[in-house]
Write an enzyme that holds these catalytic residues in place. Structure first.
Site, PDB file in Angstrom:
ATOM      1  N   ASP A 121      16.516  26.280  31.247  1.00 55.04           N
ATOM      2  CA  ASP A 121      17.481  26.070  30.173  1.00 55.04           C
ATOM      3  C   ASP A 121      18.885  25.975  30.769  1.00 55.04           C
ATOM      4  OD1 ASP A 121      18.401  25.677  27.633  1.00 55.04           O
ATOM      5  OD2 ASP A 121      18.310  27.785  27.046  1.00 55.04           O
ATOM      6  N   HIS A 128      30.458  25.313  24.013  1.00 55.77           N
ATOM      7  CA  HIS A 128      29.623  26.521  23.910  1.00 55.77           C
ATOM      8  C   HIS A 128      29.938  27.496  25.050  1.00 55.77           C
ATOM      9  CE1 HIS A 128      26.175  29.111  23.235  1.00 55.77           C
ATOM     10  NE2 HIS A 128      25.796  28.934  24.484  1.00 55.77           N
ATOM     11  N   GLU A 194      19.791  29.153  19.137  1.00 53.25           N
ATOM     12  CA  GLU A 194      20.562  28.194  19.917  1.00 53.25           C
ATOM     13  C   GLU A 194      19.941  26.829  19.659  1.00 53.25           C
ATOM     14  OE1 GLU A 194      20.937  29.568  24.007  1.00 53.25           O
ATOM     15  OE2 GLU A 194      22.608  30.861  23.391  1.00 53.25           O
ATOM     16  N   GLU A 196      19.344  23.109  20.478  1.00 57.27           N
ATOM     17  CA  GLU A 196      19.395  22.368  21.747  1.00 57.27           C
ATOM     18  C   GLU A 196      18.490  21.146  21.686  1.00 57.27           C
ATOM     19  OE1 GLU A 196      18.638  24.886  25.110  1.00 57.27           O
ATOM     20  OE2 GLU A 196      19.632  26.629  24.223  1.00 57.27           O
ATOM     21  N   ASP A 228      16.327  27.973  21.051  1.00 57.45           N
ATOM     22  CA  ASP A 228      16.247  29.040  22.053  1.00 57.45           C
ATOM     23  C   ASP A 228      16.704  30.338  21.385  1.00 57.45           C
ATOM     24  OD1 ASP A 228      16.283  30.543  24.385  1.00 57.45           O
ATOM     25  OD2 ASP A 228      18.269  29.817  24.974  1.00 57.45           O
ATOM     26  N   ARG A 232      21.250  38.787  21.095  1.00 55.02           N
ATOM     27  CA  ARG A 232      22.555  38.923  21.767  1.00 55.02           C
ATOM     28  C   ARG A 232      22.819  40.329  22.284  1.00 55.02           C
ATOM     29  NH1 ARG A 232      23.148  33.795  22.977  1.00 55.02           N
ATOM     30  NH2 ARG A 232      23.255  32.473  21.121  1.00 55.02           N
ATOM     31  N   GLN A 235      20.717  40.699  25.387  1.00 55.34           N
ATOM     32  CA  GLN A 235      21.294  39.793  26.393  1.00 55.34           C
ATOM     33  C   GLN A 235      22.583  40.363  26.999  1.00 55.34           C
ATOM     34  OE1 GLN A 235      22.322  35.941  24.733  1.00 55.34           O
ATOM     35  NE2 GLN A 235      23.121  35.145  26.663  1.00 55.34           N
ATOM     36  N   LYS A 248      15.886  36.471  25.801  1.00 55.39           N
ATOM     37  CA  LYS A 248      15.500  35.089  25.518  1.00 55.39           C
ATOM     38  C   LYS A 248      13.991  34.868  25.604  1.00 55.39           C
ATOM     39  CE  LYS A 248      19.753  33.074  26.075  1.00 55.39           C
ATOM     40  NZ  LYS A 248      20.348  32.072  25.174  1.00 55.39           N
ATOM     41  N   THR A 252      10.624  30.597  22.400  1.00 55.74           N
ATOM     42  CA  THR A 252      11.455  29.397  22.348  1.00 55.74           C
ATOM     43  C   THR A 252      10.663  28.373  21.541  1.00 55.74           C
ATOM     44  OG1 THR A 252      12.240  29.873  24.588  1.00 55.74           O
ATOM     45  CG2 THR A 252      12.666  27.661  23.735  1.00 55.74           C
ATOM     46  N   GLU A 353      28.634  32.042  17.844  1.00 60.80           N
ATOM     47  CA  GLU A 353      29.872  31.260  17.876  1.00 60.80           C
ATOM     48  C   GLU A 353      30.373  30.957  16.467  1.00 60.80           C
ATOM     49  OE1 GLU A 353      27.854  28.212  20.589  1.00 60.80           O
ATOM     50  OE2 GLU A 353      29.967  27.669  20.652  1.00 60.80           O
TER      51      GLU A 353
HETATM   52 CA    CA Z   1      19.916  28.371  25.539  1.00 59.88          CA
END
Ligand code: CA
Length: 405
Positions: A121, A128, A194, A196, A228, A232, A235, A248, A252, A353
């Protein structure tokens, strides 16, 4: 028209495509499907119809790749074969097709389209990466010094890549807020998404060999949507100094339809300017940006529209970087772009975000929301320009949050 032939029943008209469908004859995405108790096999989508390629094409002597339960055998056959099959499908769908090869999309079960080999990834959106830098390291420069010189990435967990619709069990793990003295264990309280794009390698490479930035189309078969899922709090505590791990690795999600690269030719755009110039091995992929617009819905309400055309690094540069050290690529490798975020708030592809670390909630169905609750449903869809004003749809990747185990 002769409706009473010997052999399979034949429909007398071509497949009806609903007006404005993003699954027109210029798209033709591939997937793995089954009907009732039947075995999974390869299909292609046209309008709201799934066309069974194991019925139509597996008599051509090319190893019965369309009767396989994943796209890997077909992807491994390479770009000349991909082009030939696409031409054959285009010709087939313009003529009569046997009824037994056609299924309404609502009647099929869609499966994980590929057997994922390795999963990498990237982190290719400057918007971002800058936003996350500000949120995770508020007292430092938002972009680390390497970011504009190489496409930053981590190796993810291939075995937990799941198809759209798979329930996502809230992960548990260690978390420690800055004002806490010691970590605690428990279900993540800052579960996020996320949005993507992911790219699938069809033809791999030998150990010790590089894939040149200009050889992208000789190796990459197509693209999927990726969510994904990211915890948080887990992480933030674990990621220094080696990057994401359990925050993570729990799941996925990818979309079931693989849009072939050939369907994305009209969506190609130049990248935003790369300054400083990248090193030689990363030059040449700058025309491989993609004008794909993602849409994220939270419990059915649109919350953001991340624009893929804003991505700083191209997928061709990602693949060149992934293999420049001599790592081989394999059929079924999935490499994802990293969160797609644009410059505007409602273009940010992750809730951390969008809500600025949970401090600026968004309204979803009349409620102020920050991170995911059990029962929440997130659906990411996307479309790109096709030839002659048409649209190329990616379908969707969706998932529901289930309580921690
Ligand atoms: Ca990602």
């Amino acid at each position: 028209m002769d409706l009473v032939r010997a052999g399979p029943r034949v429909v007398s008209t071509t497949i009806r495509i609903p007006d404005g469908s993003p699954f027109g004859p210029h798209n033709l995405p591939y997937g793995v499907f089954s009907v009732a108790a039947g075995a999974p096999r390869i299909g292609v989508r046209l309008g709201d119809t799934v066309i069974d390629l194991s019925v139509l094409l597996d008599d051509d002597g090319a190893d019965r790749v369309f009767s396989a339960a994943s796209l890997n055998p077909f992807m491994a056959q390479g770009p000349a074969r991909w082009a030939e099959v696409r031409e054959r499908i285009t010709a087939l769908v313009a003529a009569d097709l046997p009824d037994e090869a056609l299924h309404p999309v609502r009647d099929v079960t869609l499966h994980l389209p590929v057997e994922v080999a390795d999963y990498v990834d990237f982190y290719a959106s400057q918007h971002h990466a800058s936003n996350l830098g500000r949120l995770f390291r508020p007292d430092a420069e938002p972009l680390l010094p390497n970011w504009k010189h190489l496409p930053v990435a981590y190796h993810g967990r291939a075995g937990t890549v799941v198809v759209s619709g798979t329930g996502i069990v809230r992960p548990s793990g260690q978390r420690k807020a800055p004002d806490e003295a010691v970590p605690t264990f428990g279900p993540s309280q800052r579960l996020d998404i996320e949005a993507e794009l992911g790219f699938l390698v069809g033809v791999g490479s030998e150990l010790g060999e590089r894939i040149d930035v200009d050889a992208f189309a000789e190796h990459v078969f197509g693209a999927v949507l990726v969510n994904d899922w990211s915890a948080r709090d887990i992480q933030a505590w674990e990621y220094v100094p080696l990057g994401p791990n359990l925050g993570k690795s729990f799941a996925t999600s990818i979309s079931p339809w693989v849009v072939p690269l050939a369907a994305l030719e009209a969506a190609r755009v130049p990248l935003p300017e790369q300054d400083p110039q990248p090193l030689d091995y990363l030059r040449g992929g700058q025309d491989r940006g993609l004008d794909v617009e993602l849409v994220v819905e939270w419990n059915g309400e649109e919350v953001t529209r991340p624009p893929y055309r804003e991505m700083y690094w191209s997928p061709a540069q990602m693949l060149a970087h992934m293999t420049v050290g001599g790592a081989s690529a394999r059929t079924g490798d999935l490499f994802a772009s990293g969160t797609v975020s644009g410059p505007e708030r409602r273009q940010r592809g992750a809730f951390i975000e969008l809500t600025w670390g949970g401090k600026e909630p968004v309204t979803v169905k009349g409620e102020e929301r920050t991170f995911l609750r059990d029962g929440d449903v997130v659906t990411i869809s996307a479309a790109a320009p096709g030839p002659g004003g048409t649209r190329i749809g990616f379908g969707e990747v969706t998932g529901t949050i289930l309580p921690a185990g």
